[in-house]
Scaffold this active site. Structure first.
Site, PDB file in Angstrom:
ATOM      1  N   ARG A 191       0.855  -1.183   0.000  1.00 26.76           N
ATOM      2  CA  ARG A 191       0.000   0.000   0.000  1.00 26.76           C
ATOM      3  C   ARG A 191       0.891   1.233   0.000  1.00 26.76           C
ATOM      4  O   ARG A 191       2.016   1.206   0.502  1.00 26.76           O
ATOM      5  CB  ARG A 191      -0.914  -0.004   1.220  1.00 26.76           C
ATOM      6  CG  ARG A 191      -1.876  -1.186   1.269  1.00 26.76           C
ATOM      7  CD  ARG A 191      -2.691  -1.179   2.547  1.00 26.76           C
ATOM      8  NE  ARG A 191      -3.627  -2.297   2.601  1.00 26.76           N
ATOM      9  CZ  ARG A 191      -3.325  -3.516   3.044  1.00 26.76           C
ATOM     10  NH1 ARG A 191      -2.087  -3.749   3.512  1.00 26.76           N
ATOM     11  NH2 ARG A 191      -4.216  -4.485   3.053  1.00 26.76           N
ATOM     12  N   LYS A 218      -2.063  -2.847   7.690  1.00 26.23           N
ATOM     13  CA  LYS A 218      -3.496  -2.828   7.975  1.00 26.23           C
ATOM     14  C   LYS A 218      -3.899  -4.009   8.855  1.00 26.23           C
ATOM     15  O   LYS A 218      -4.764  -3.886   9.729  1.00 26.23           O
ATOM     16  CB  LYS A 218      -4.280  -2.854   6.662  1.00 26.23           C
ATOM     17  CG  LYS A 218      -5.777  -2.648   6.823  1.00 26.23           C
ATOM     18  CD  LYS A 218      -6.451  -2.567   5.459  1.00 26.23           C
ATOM     19  CE  LYS A 218      -7.956  -2.341   5.610  1.00 26.23           C
ATOM     20  NZ  LYS A 218      -8.619  -2.248   4.290  1.00 26.23           N
ATOM     21  N   HIS A 270      -3.801   3.174  -5.139  1.00 23.50           N
ATOM     22  CA  HIS A 270      -4.099   1.778  -4.834  1.00 23.50           C
ATOM     23  C   HIS A 270      -4.065   0.909  -6.082  1.00 23.50           C
ATOM     24  O   HIS A 270      -3.892  -0.313  -5.991  1.00 23.50           O
ATOM     25  CB  HIS A 270      -5.463   1.660  -4.157  1.00 23.50           C
ATOM     26  CG  HIS A 270      -5.576   0.468  -3.257  1.00 23.50           C
ATOM     27  ND1 HIS A 270      -4.811   0.317  -2.121  1.00 23.50           N
ATOM     28  CD2 HIS A 270      -6.368  -0.649  -3.344  1.00 23.50           C
ATOM     29  CE1 HIS A 270      -5.117  -0.836  -1.539  1.00 23.50           C
ATOM     30  NE2 HIS A 270      -6.052  -1.429  -2.252  1.00 23.50           N
ATOM     31  N   ARG A 310      -1.043  -1.339  -6.315  1.00 23.12           N
ATOM     32  CA  ARG A 310      -1.151  -2.629  -5.608  1.00 23.12           C
ATOM     33  C   ARG A 310      -1.922  -3.630  -6.463  1.00 23.12           C
ATOM     34  O   ARG A 310      -1.519  -4.793  -6.580  1.00 23.12           O
ATOM     35  CB  ARG A 310      -1.825  -2.404  -4.265  1.00 23.12           C
ATOM     36  CG  ARG A 310      -2.027  -3.643  -3.390  1.00 23.12           C
ATOM     37  CD  ARG A 310      -2.496  -3.171  -2.017  1.00 23.12           C
ATOM     38  NE  ARG A 310      -3.080  -4.218  -1.188  1.00 23.12           N
ATOM     39  CZ  ARG A 310      -2.397  -4.986  -0.341  1.00 23.12           C
ATOM     40  NH1 ARG A 310      -1.074  -4.854  -0.259  1.00 23.12           N
ATOM     41  NH2 ARG A 310      -3.006  -5.884   0.408  1.00 23.12           N
ATOM     42  N   HIS A 324      -3.063 -10.453   2.994  1.00 22.98           N
ATOM     43  CA  HIS A 324      -4.504 -10.639   3.172  1.00 22.98           C
ATOM     44  C   HIS A 324      -4.766 -11.677   4.246  1.00 22.98           C
ATOM     45  O   HIS A 324      -4.237 -12.795   4.191  1.00 22.98           O
ATOM     46  CB  HIS A 324      -5.158 -11.110   1.872  1.00 22.98           C
ATOM     47  CG  HIS A 324      -5.277 -10.040   0.838  1.00 22.98           C
ATOM     48  ND1 HIS A 324      -5.415 -10.308  -0.507  1.00 22.98           N
ATOM     49  CD2 HIS A 324      -5.294  -8.679   0.946  1.00 22.98           C
ATOM     50  CE1 HIS A 324      -5.502  -9.176  -1.184  1.00 22.98           C
ATOM     51  NE2 HIS A 324      -5.441  -8.179  -0.323  1.00 22.98           N
ATOM     52  N   TYR A 332      -8.266 -11.976  -7.799  1.00 19.22           N
ATOM     53  CA  TYR A 332      -7.331 -11.945  -8.924  1.00 19.22           C
ATOM     54  C   TYR A 332      -7.232 -13.286  -9.638  1.00 19.22           C
ATOM     55  O   TYR A 332      -6.543 -13.398 -10.656  1.00 19.22           O
ATOM     56  CB  TYR A 332      -5.933 -11.548  -8.424  1.00 19.22           C
ATOM     57  CG  TYR A 332      -5.896 -10.232  -7.690  1.00 19.22           C
ATOM     58  CD1 TYR A 332      -5.885  -9.016  -8.386  1.00 19.22           C
ATOM     59  CD2 TYR A 332      -5.878 -10.176  -6.302  1.00 19.22           C
ATOM     60  CE1 TYR A 332      -5.864  -7.810  -7.712  1.00 19.22           C
ATOM     61  CE2 TYR A 332      -5.846  -8.968  -5.618  1.00 19.22           C
ATOM     62  CZ  TYR A 332      -5.838  -7.794  -6.331  1.00 19.22           C
ATOM     63  OH  TYR A 332      -5.811  -6.590  -5.661  1.00 19.22           O
TER      64      TYR A 332
END
Length: 333
Positions: free
Chosen positions: A198, A221, A277, A280, A303, A312
């Protein structure tokens, strides 16, 4: 509220409390039977009663949520501000008395009138408020179930995530070199494209996070560190750029504004709210298109939920290739 004896020697119960349906029942043979009925009735309506007696405002509950839970979230302060603004827009009602109808009217105004927000943005805001009630109930700060938690979210048409082609990436990097006087902009953009970081993670890197050909991202995050290797030549150049900085010195200056200004000099159409973003997304998309493993990508991106990474999967070269061989017309082809 009272348990009384009638003239015919039977017992009568009267419940008259705020927030509880009034009732009067007689004909109990003994006082014990009447008291048992009273206790059962109050227990049955206890939640309704406690909800009626909880006169804390929505802002008070939000502040409690922040102290007990939100402060532990990476974006807790941002959520707190968004929630307090919602409370202000709703005229800061008593939280326990906030109805679904009130909230739905507010949602209509926010998404269809004036400076309307998109459905996805409002779904995020609604999710924050639902999380406040659910978390506080789990922590026993409140005992009631808010009707806000039963409101369906807007259904949003799923779209493919946008990403930059290699030629667009080259165009963007060239524009940064030409139009940005902030040297940090080029380096941060490169790191995002090479690691899937990020923007804030790359922009706030310190000297100690570069080591042995790898970058270790902190204060992410998910609040978990993750380490991503770099191309040796690029790492050497980055290491030279960092020079003899102290371990806790930041490598780069704030440069998101410089990036946006440079991006405006390109012909690239950036998705709304994704000016940085998309870097990313571009890393992840090219990673999968070039044959990368989804589980490896999940670790690289950090994640917590594989479903986020699966967005993806459709870009993989062999994704659902059996659809070609196993469809009902395949044999006739």
């Amino acid at each position: 509220m009272a348990v009384k004896r009638d003239k015919d020697d039977t017992w009568r119960v009267q419940v008259d409390r705020k927030g509880i349906p009034r009732t009067r029942r007689g004909g109990f043979a003994t006082k014990e039977e009447a008291e048992l009925f009273e206790r059962d009735y109050l227990a049955q309506h206890r939640t309704t009663y406690e909800q009626a007696m909880d006169d804390r405002s929505l802002k008070e509950l939000i502040e409690s949520w922040f102290i007990y839970h939100g402060i532990n979230l990476a974006d807790g302060e941002r959520r707190r501000r968004a929630l307090l603004q919602m409370a202000t827009d709703l005229k800061n009602p008593v939280a326990s008395q906030l109805t679904a109808e009130q909230f739905l009217k507010y949602r209509y105004v926010k998404t269809f009138e004036g400076d309307a927000v998109c459905f996805k943005t409002f779904n995020n805001l609604q999710g924050y408020l639902v999380a406040v009630f659910n978390k506080l109930k789990k922590l026993k700060v409140i005992t009631y179930h808010s009707p806000i938690c039963d409101i369906d979210f807007f259904k949003i048409q799923e779209r493919q995530l946008s990403y930059l082609s290699r030629s667009q990436i080259d165009e963007l990097l060239d524009s940064i070199k030409i139009h940005s006087q902030n040297l940090s902009t080029w380096w941060v953009t490169q790191i995002c494209l090479r690691t899937g970081a990020r923007w804030s993670e790359a922009e706030k890197l310190t000297r100690k996070q570069l080591r042995d050909g790898r970058i270790t991202f902190e204060f992410t995050k998910s609040k978990k560190t993750r380490t991503v290797p770099l191309d040796p030549a690029f790492f050497h150049a980055l290491d030279q750029f960092a020079g003899h900085m102290n371990p806790d010195d930041r490598l780069f200056k704030n440069c998101i504004g410089a990036f946006r200004r440079a991006a405006k000099h390109t012909d690239i159409k950036f998705p709304r709210g994704q000016s940085t973003h998309i870097l990313r997304h571009s890393f992840a998309s090219h990673f999968v298109m070039n044959g990368g493993n989804i589980l490896s990508l999940q670790k690289i991106l950090g994640h917590a939920d594989i479903s986020m990474t699966m967005r993806y999967a459709h870009l993989a070269p062999d994704h659902l290739k059996d659809a070609v061989k196993l469809n009902p017309l395949a044999a006739a082809a």
